[in-house]
Motif scaffolding. Structure first.
Motif: not given
Ligand SMILES: *[C@@H]1O[C@H](CO)[C@@H](O)[C@H](O)[C@H]1NC(C)=O
Length: 275
Positions: A86-96, A108-114, A197-202
């Motif tokens: 799924w994608y998010i449209f602005f927000g917060r992403v926390e990775v431990v 790498s921790v990447v938020l990427a849009s289409d 734009t909406p992003m996926k987390l990878r």
């Protein structure tokens, strides 16, 4: 020079990792599925394999143990990665997480849009005391000084929390709760290059130092990867995500790539952002 090297590194990564339809170049791309159950969190150390939310790519299998999701490069050609469905449209992403060791190995921790918006954390396996931050807008790879470097003690041996707080007017990167970098929208080419734009987390690792990569990529990654020193393992313990504009799906209303053009579909009623 460093910027050119970085450019080729990211181009290499993009070519192997992205397969999405770019709505700025192709009309009729399918809508992106949105994260509706926000806030979302997963604790991989509990052995959770949340297949509804995650897909693994670039590897035969990802192990889930008490150390978390185990992303291991055992040999040439592997780039173990987990990506959200799924994608998010602005927000917060926390990775431990803990980054992978090994010269030439990149975690790498990447938020990427289409359409090529991107927000990154990158760890070079040859440097145990640093994390790099970067961003892109609309796939514009013309770089000047977008990358940042932050000292962090023992990124491979010690679990740290890396947070991206992606708001409409500014973006911050934080380590263990302390903001290490802020990007204001207007400072990203007057907003044009600002991720919006909406992003996926990878999340994953790859061999930037593979001998088949471009010399610039290998240099940026810190040198050649020596596969005889494998396995190289990255551990992802927990991921928490808040979607600021939850919706069943997102689509691009035009080819501008601006946030105003994104159409949110909540249940059956389509609505534009902020209305
Ligand atoms: C890409 O970004 C650079 C600066 O980072 C800028 O000079 C250039 O105009 C941008 N290109 C487009 C097509 O927006």
């Amino acid at each position: 020079m460093r910027l050119l090297l970085l450019l080729s590194a990211l181009v290499g990564f993009a070519a192997t990792q992205f397969g999405d339809c770019n709505p700025l170049k192709i009309s009729g791309c399918p809508p992106d599925k949105g994260l509706t159950n926000s806030p979302y969190s997963v604790d991989f150390t509990k052995g959770t394999t949340d297949w509804a939310s995650w897909t693994s790519i670039g590897t035969d299998s990802v192990l889930y143990t008490s150390q978390g999701a185990v992303l291991t490069i055992n040999k040439k050609g592997e780039a173990p990665t987990i990506a959200t469905n799924w994608y998010i449209f602005f927000g917060r992403v926390e990775v431990v997480m803990r980054a992978a060791p090994g010269t030439g190995i990149v975690s790498s921790v990447v938020l990427a849009s289409d359409d090529g918006d991107e927000i990154d954390w990158e760890f070079l396996g040859g440097n145990n005391d640093e994390v790099q931050t970067n961003y892109f807008g609309k796939g514009n790879l013309t770089l000047y000084n977008r990358g940042g470097k932050t000292p962090v003690h023992d990124v491979q041996g010690t679990t740290h929390t890396y947070t991206i707080d992606w708001q409409m007017d500014q973006l911050t990167w934080s380590v263990d709760g302390n903001v290490v970098r802020t990007l204001k929208k207007e400072d990203a080419l007057g907003g044009l290059n600002y991720p919006q734009t909406p992003m996926k987390l990878r999340i994953g690792s790859w061999a930037g130092g593979d001998p088949d990569n471009a010399p610039g990529t290998i240099a940026w990654a810190g040198g050649l990867t020596d596969y005889t020193k494998a396995p190289f393992t990255m551990y992802v313990e927990k991921v928490s995500v808040t979607n600021q504009n939850p919706a069943a799906s997102y689509s691009y209303g035009d080819a501008s790539g601006s946030w105003e053009s994104i159409v949110l579909k909540k249940d059956d009623a389509a609505a534009a952002v902020g209305r």
